[in-house]
Design a protein around this motif. Structure first.
Motif, PDB file in Angstrom:
ATOM      1  N   GLU A 307      23.593  26.389 -46.141  1.00 54.87           N
ATOM      2  CA  GLU A 307      22.318  26.718 -46.438  1.00 54.87           C
ATOM      3  C   GLU A 307      22.498  25.532 -47.675  1.00 54.87           C
ATOM      4  O   GLU A 307      20.484  25.167 -48.234  1.00 54.87           O
ATOM      5  CB  GLU A 307      21.956  28.353 -46.271  1.00 54.87           C
ATOM      6  CG  GLU A 307      22.934  28.787 -47.619  1.00 54.87           C
ATOM      7  CD  GLU A 307      24.410  29.010 -46.763  1.00 54.87           C
ATOM      8  OE1 GLU A 307      24.938  29.457 -47.790  1.00 54.87           O
ATOM      9  OE2 GLU A 307      24.611  28.817 -45.671  1.00 54.87           O
ATOM     10  N   VAL A 308      23.112  25.419 -48.765  1.00 54.61           N
ATOM     11  CA  VAL A 308      22.774  24.426 -50.045  1.00 54.61           C
ATOM     12  C   VAL A 308      22.574  23.450 -50.313  1.00 54.61           C
ATOM     13  O   VAL A 308      21.801  23.157 -50.403  1.00 54.61           O
ATOM     14  CB  VAL A 308      24.164  24.496 -51.118  1.00 54.61           C
ATOM     15  CG1 VAL A 308      24.580  24.014 -51.995  1.00 54.61           C
ATOM     16  CG2 VAL A 308      24.348  26.737 -51.265  1.00 54.61           C
ATOM     17  N   LEU A 309      23.719  22.925 -49.005  1.00 51.40           N
ATOM     18  CA  LEU A 309      23.106  20.965 -49.061  1.00 51.40           C
ATOM     19  C   LEU A 309      22.161  21.346 -47.775  1.00 51.40           C
ATOM     20  O   LEU A 309      21.180  19.876 -47.911  1.00 51.40           O
ATOM     21  CB  LEU A 309      24.463  20.834 -47.619  1.00 51.40           C
ATOM     22  CG  LEU A 309      26.019  21.607 -47.995  1.00 51.40           C
ATOM     23  CD1 LEU A 309      27.229  20.446 -47.261  1.00 51.40           C
ATOM     24  CD2 LEU A 309      25.831  20.528 -49.016  1.00 51.40           C
ATOM     25  N   LYS A 310      21.349  22.110 -47.487  1.00 49.02           N
ATOM     26  CA  LYS A 310      20.483  21.607 -46.830  1.00 49.02           C
ATOM     27  C   LYS A 310      19.172  21.791 -47.831  1.00 49.02           C
ATOM     28  O   LYS A 310      17.647  20.903 -46.999  1.00 49.02           O
ATOM     29  CB  LYS A 310      19.928  22.708 -45.229  1.00 49.02           C
ATOM     30  CG  LYS A 310      18.561  22.622 -44.120  1.00 49.02           C
ATOM     31  CD  LYS A 310      18.207  23.953 -43.568  1.00 49.02           C
ATOM     32  CE  LYS A 310      17.405  23.796 -42.708  1.00 49.02           C
ATOM     33  NZ  LYS A 310      16.926  24.194 -41.515  1.00 49.02           N
ATOM     34  N   ALA A 312      19.666  20.510 -50.629  1.00 47.74           N
ATOM     35  CA  ALA A 312      19.542  19.939 -51.116  1.00 47.74           C
ATOM     36  C   ALA A 312      19.675  18.648 -50.527  1.00 47.74           C
ATOM     37  O   ALA A 312      18.502  17.560 -51.509  1.00 47.74           O
ATOM     38  CB  ALA A 312      21.724  19.681 -52.245  1.00 47.74           C
ATOM     39  N   ALA A 313      19.721  18.543 -49.258  1.00 39.78           N
ATOM     40  CA  ALA A 313      19.253  17.198 -48.453  1.00 39.78           C
ATOM     41  C   ALA A 313      17.700  17.138 -49.083  1.00 39.78           C
ATOM     42  O   ALA A 313      17.306  15.315 -48.207  1.00 39.78           O
ATOM     43  CB  ALA A 313      19.377  17.751 -47.541  1.00 39.78           C
ATOM     44  N   THR A 314      17.029  17.811 -48.950  1.00 37.95           N
ATOM     45  CA  THR A 314      15.753  17.486 -49.681  1.00 37.95           C
ATOM     46  C   THR A 314      15.015  16.647 -51.191  1.00 37.95           C
ATOM     47  O   THR A 314      14.274  16.064 -50.743  1.00 37.95           O
ATOM     48  CB  THR A 314      14.571  19.030 -49.954  1.00 37.95           C
ATOM     49  OG1 THR A 314      15.252  19.428 -51.095  1.00 37.95           O
ATOM     50  CG2 THR A 314      14.543  19.426 -48.209  1.00 37.95           C
ATOM     51  N   SER A 315      16.158  16.691 -51.637  1.00 38.98           N
ATOM     52  CA  SER A 315      16.480  15.759 -52.670  1.00 38.98           C
ATOM     53  C   SER A 315      17.556  14.640 -52.646  1.00 38.98           C
ATOM     54  O   SER A 315      17.162  13.448 -53.304  1.00 38.98           O
ATOM     55  CB  SER A 315      16.451  16.508 -53.973  1.00 38.98           C
ATOM     56  OG  SER A 315      15.715  17.492 -54.554  1.00 38.98           O
ATOM     57  N   ILE A 316      18.507  14.732 -52.404  1.00 33.89           N
ATOM     58  CA  ILE A 316      19.354  13.560 -51.596  1.00 33.89           C
ATOM     59  C   ILE A 316      19.134  13.761 -50.883  1.00 33.89           C
ATOM     60  O   ILE A 316      20.611  14.242 -49.566  1.00 33.89           O
ATOM     61  CB  ILE A 316      20.407  13.887 -52.803  1.00 33.89           C
ATOM     62  CG1 ILE A 316      20.459  14.247 -54.234  1.00 33.89           C
ATOM     63  CG2 ILE A 316      21.395  13.107 -52.511  1.00 33.89           C
ATOM     64  CD1 ILE A 316      21.514  15.201 -54.793  1.00 33.89           C
ATOM     65  N   ARG A 317      19.299  12.826 -49.741  1.00 34.23           N
ATOM     66  CA  ARG A 317      19.271  13.113 -48.032  1.00 34.23           C
ATOM     67  C   ARG A 317      20.472  11.948 -47.786  1.00 34.23           C
ATOM     68  O   ARG A 317      20.955  11.187 -48.632  1.00 34.23           O
ATOM     69  CB  ARG A 317      18.167  11.337 -48.132  1.00 34.23           C
ATOM     70  CG  ARG A 317      17.943  10.869 -46.634  1.00 34.23           C
ATOM     71  CD  ARG A 317      17.091  10.071 -45.899  1.00 34.23           C
ATOM     72  NE  ARG A 317      17.683   8.361 -46.061  1.00 34.23           N
ATOM     73  CZ  ARG A 317      18.750   7.510 -45.611  1.00 34.23           C
ATOM     74  NH1 ARG A 317      18.889   8.446 -44.059  1.00 34.23           N
ATOM     75  NH2 ARG A 317      18.947   7.059 -45.449  1.00 34.23           N
ATOM     76  N   GLY A 318      20.457  12.736 -46.899  1.00 36.58           N
ATOM     77  CA  GLY A 318      22.653  12.409 -45.715  1.00 36.58           C
ATOM     78  C   GLY A 318      22.845  13.713 -46.628  1.00 36.58           C
ATOM     79  O   GLY A 318      24.552  13.605 -46.085  1.00 36.58           O
ATOM     80  N   ILE A 319      23.148  14.572 -47.493  1.00 36.47           N
ATOM     81  CA  ILE A 319      23.847  15.163 -48.204  1.00 36.47           C
ATOM     82  C   ILE A 319      24.366  16.756 -47.068  1.00 36.47           C
ATOM     83  O   ILE A 319      25.507  16.998 -47.055  1.00 36.47           O
ATOM     84  CB  ILE A 319      23.668  16.020 -49.870  1.00 36.47           C
ATOM     85  CG1 ILE A 319      24.703  16.070 -50.565  1.00 36.47           C
ATOM     86  CG2 ILE A 319      22.628  16.745 -49.460  1.00 36.47           C
ATOM     87  CD1 ILE A 319      24.792  16.462 -51.510  1.00 36.47           C
ATOM     88  N   ASP A 320      23.717  16.360 -46.658  1.00 39.10           N
ATOM     89  CA  ASP A 320      23.316  17.860 -45.821  1.00 39.10           C
ATOM     90  C   ASP A 320      24.596  17.458 -44.535  1.00 39.10           C
ATOM     91  O   ASP A 320      25.573  18.453 -44.086  1.00 39.10           O
ATOM     92  CB  ASP A 320      22.859  18.110 -45.034  1.00 39.10           C
ATOM     93  CG  ASP A 320      21.519  17.554 -44.089  1.00 39.10           C
ATOM     94  OD1 ASP A 320      21.418  16.579 -45.016  1.00 39.10           O
ATOM     95  OD2 ASP A 320      21.659  17.407 -42.975  1.00 39.10           O
ATOM     96  N   THR A 322      27.460  16.142 -45.158  1.00 42.07           N
ATOM     97  CA  THR A 322      29.023  15.866 -45.923  1.00 42.07           C
ATOM     98  C   THR A 322      29.863  17.381 -45.384  1.00 42.07           C
ATOM     99  O   THR A 322      30.626  17.117 -45.978  1.00 42.07           O
ATOM    100  CB  THR A 322      28.903  16.051 -47.452  1.00 42.07           C
ATOM    101  OG1 THR A 322      28.063  17.396 -47.450  1.00 42.07           O
ATOM    102  CG2 THR A 322      28.194  14.860 -47.970  1.00 42.07           C
ATOM    103  N   LEU A 323      29.572  17.970 -44.620  1.00 41.94           N
ATOM    104  CA  LEU A 323      29.901  18.967 -44.267  1.00 41.94           C
ATOM    105  C   LEU A 323      30.191  18.640 -43.306  1.00 41.94           C
ATOM    106  O   LEU A 323      29.720  19.000 -41.744  1.00 41.94           O
ATOM    107  CB  LEU A 323      28.876  20.436 -43.901  1.00 41.94           C
ATOM    108  CG  LEU A 323      29.420  21.935 -43.623  1.00 41.94           C
ATOM    109  CD1 LEU A 323      30.583  22.071 -45.200  1.00 41.94           C
ATOM    110  CD2 LEU A 323      28.639  22.737 -43.514  1.00 41.94           C
ATOM    111  N   ASP A 324      31.340  19.073 -42.830  1.00 42.53           N
ATOM    112  CA  ASP A 324      32.756  18.449 -41.709  1.00 42.53           C
ATOM    113  C   ASP A 324      33.135  19.803 -40.356  1.00 42.53           C
ATOM    114  O   ASP A 324      33.930  19.824 -41.151  1.00 42.53           O
ATOM    115  CB  ASP A 324      33.536  17.452 -41.663  1.00 42.53           C
ATOM    116  CG  ASP A 324      34.788  16.792 -41.059  1.00 42.53           C
ATOM    117  OD1 ASP A 324      34.359  17.011 -40.192  1.00 42.53           O
ATOM    118  OD2 ASP A 324      35.425  16.388 -41.200  1.00 42.53           O
ATOM    119  N   TYR A 325      32.021  19.171 -39.539  1.00 42.90           N
ATOM    120  CA  TYR A 325      32.792  20.835 -39.265  1.00 42.90           C
ATOM    121  C   TYR A 325      34.083  19.832 -37.641  1.00 42.90           C
ATOM    122  O   TYR A 325      33.828  21.139 -37.179  1.00 42.90           O
ATOM    123  CB  TYR A 325      30.862  20.467 -37.896  1.00 42.90           C
ATOM    124  CG  TYR A 325      30.709  21.408 -39.141  1.00 42.90           C
ATOM    125  CD1 TYR A 325      30.281  22.342 -38.525  1.00 42.90           C
ATOM    126  CD2 TYR A 325      29.201  20.638 -39.603  1.00 42.90           C
ATOM    127  CE1 TYR A 325      29.208  23.737 -39.912  1.00 42.90           C
ATOM    128  CE2 TYR A 325      28.023  21.144 -39.551  1.00 42.90           C
ATOM    129  CZ  TYR A 325      28.736  22.717 -40.259  1.00 42.90           C
ATOM    130  OH  TYR A 325      27.025  23.062 -41.057  1.00 42.90           O
TER     131      TYR A 325
END
Length: 536
Positions: A307-310, A312-320, A322-325
């Protein structure tokens, strides 16, 4: 399930039919178990191995010198006070940001100290400009404070050419973990000048964590690049990209710097003193005489949660991304979502894991029942299989034909009991990954376990797991014991050691994962009892 694999599945008989002329080995069945285990272990090892990408040729662009300069002239301003409701706080000191604190996460169990990022000596983020034709502020510059609040700071500085630099540092929102730095340049001189925006993150090297991506991370050319701490400590990595970001990630946290400029050069490299540097620089931007130019840099420093990375992705594209599943992302994603959803209902991650385990077992019920019935059919075929083996012991081809005909007439297969076990492999690894990357699971207590994200300190849960596994195997094989020295009997004897082996393996794994396996065993025992009671 184990009963038929070890005793009555016909697996060993089928193998013997394929090679009747060779001498029977008493370890035939065991060898197949070893093959399955080694295959799973190979997949697991490959999954754990850090994915290395070839380092591109070293770029010529170089940012500020990687050394600790005297920053005593720069005023330290604390921003994001916890008492004012901010989720994060940090120290701003001119071009640098350091000692980032995540107020909602504690450094240790029952501690009031917040998790710290870049809180070590000589660890920092530096966002600045490289000037051409004039001078730009550096880390030793004494800025004039224009406006300071609980979550923002405005500072200004003017060089000898009359060019004015103003910087706004602010936490974008109380609910996120993004710091926005806006640099505005007013060229009051009579000549054109140019500036290269850059950002660099300097920190001490961390320790690689099995099963989790840690180390340097970059977003270049629309894809995530990862390099482990060990790899970055040995050599440099560089990429050129239209836009991207760079930073470092730990098991639960990460710090990212993203330039709002195009044509970037991104590097992750060792500094030679135990520290590492992640840097990004963009193409030079010309500021004409009398002109005004603005550069925007965004920094993310927070937990790696979906939820946090999602957000943040509105401001920093692609950061979501970085969570390695992991390899089994198609299972890890829903597992992690379901785990958090269940936690929101029961407010305890131990109970949430138990409920998730039961849900998984229920979803697998049709397959489990079909497999159990198929293995029961294989058990019923044992006398006929043994008769065929003895009758055609000297005719390998005919034995194979008769065995295949028997399988066809019975509408079953020697592999009928393997599918649930094989399906457990991706489920196990996917859930293992989900538990490893679940930051909220950290410091979650369940009964005597103070942290479900680490091993059981008293080894109680692994022992219970081993006992439940032994109980399950005992119930499965009690009604149909095999004696003698044939491969099936030897397999049964060897399988008695499996609970001991698994107990030793699971003793060092996260308690949350051991809890899952224990509950799965107990629920499987209940399913076995029900199937036996309702199926002829």
């Amino acid at each position: 399930m184990v009963k038929y694999l070890e005793n009555n599945s016909g697996f060993s008989s089928w193998l013997a039919a394929k090679d009747a002329n060779s001498k029977k080995s008493k370890f035939t069945g065991v060898l197949w178990w070893i093959v399955i285990f080694l295959l799973a272990w190979w997949i697991f090892s490959a999954w754990l191995s850090p994915k290395q990408s070839p380092a591109p040729a070293e770029q010529n662009t170089d940012v500020a010198a990687a050394q600790v300069e005297d920053v005593s002239n720069a005023v330290v301003v604390p921003l994001g006070h916890e008492t004012m409701g901010w989720k994060m706080g940090f120290n701003a000191q001119g071009l640098r940001i350091s000692d980032i604190r995540l107020h909602n996460y504690k450094a240790a169990k029952n501690s009031e100290e917040a998790v710290g990022i870049l809180s070590g000596k000589n660890e920092f983020i530096e966002v600045g400009l490289i000037a051409n034709g004039t001078t730009a502020p550096n880390v030793a510059t004494h800025w004039n404070q224009k406006n300071v609040g609980t979550g923002f700071e405005n500072i200004v500085w003017k060089n000898s050419d009359g060019i004015e630099f103003s910087r706004a540092i602010e936490i974008s929102d109380k609910e996120n973990y993004i710091i926005t730095i806006t640099d505005t340049i007013r060229n009051n001189s009579k000549r054109d000048v140019s500036f290269v925006p850059y950002a660099r993150i300097v920190r001490d090297a961390g320790a690689d964590t099995a099963g989790v991506s840690t180390g340097g991370v970059a977003f270049a050319n629309s894809s995530i690049e990862r390099e482990s701490w060990k790899s970055v400590g040995k050599k440099s990595y560089a990429w050129t990209t239209p836009a991207g970001f760079v930073g470092f990630e730990d098991q639960y946290w990460q710090v990212i710097a993203s330039l709002g400029s195009v044509d970037q050069t991104i590097k992750i490299k060792p500094l030679g003193d135990g520290r590492l540097q992640a840097e990004a620089s963009a193409s030079a931007v010309s500021v004409p005489a009398g002109g005004i130019t603005t550069f925007t840099t965004r920094i993310f420093a927070g937990p790696k949660t979906p939820e946090v990375l999602k957000a943040a992705a509105t401001s920093i594209r692609g950061i979501d991304q970085t969570l390695d599943y992991g390899w089994f992302w198609f299972l890890s994603r829903p597992f992690l979502w379901a785990l958090n959803a269940l936690y929101s209902l029961v407010a305890n991650y131990g109970v949430a894991i138990i409920l998730l385990t039961i849900i998984i077992r229920i979803l697998m019920w049709p397959l489990t029942r079909k497999s159990f019935v198929g293995m029961a059919a294989m058990q019923k075929m044992q006398p006929e299989m043994q008769r065929i083996q003895k009758l055609y012991a000297d005719d390998k081809v005919r034995m194979q034909q008769e065995m295949m005909k028997l399988y066809k007439d019975s509408k079953t297969s020697p592999m009928s009991g393997c599918l649930p076990m094989l399906l457990q492999i991706p489920i196990f690894f996917a859930l293992y990954k989900a538990l490893l990357i679940a930051a909220p699971l950290r410091h979650s207590q369940f009964l005597w376990i103070s942290d479900l994200a680490v091993m059981d300190p008293y080894f109680i849960l692994p022992i219970v797991m081993g006992a439940s596994m032994w109980w399950q195997m005992h119930l499965q094989s009690a009604a149909n014991k095999v004696t003698g020295n044939d491969p099936m009997a030897q397999t049964q004897k060897m399988m008695k050691w499996m609970p001991v082996i698994f107990t030793a393996m699971f003793a060092w794994m996260p308690a949350g994962l051991v809890l899952y396996w224990t509950v799965s065993n107990l629920f499987g025992i209940g399913q076995m009892w029900w199937i036996k009671r309702t199926t002829k």
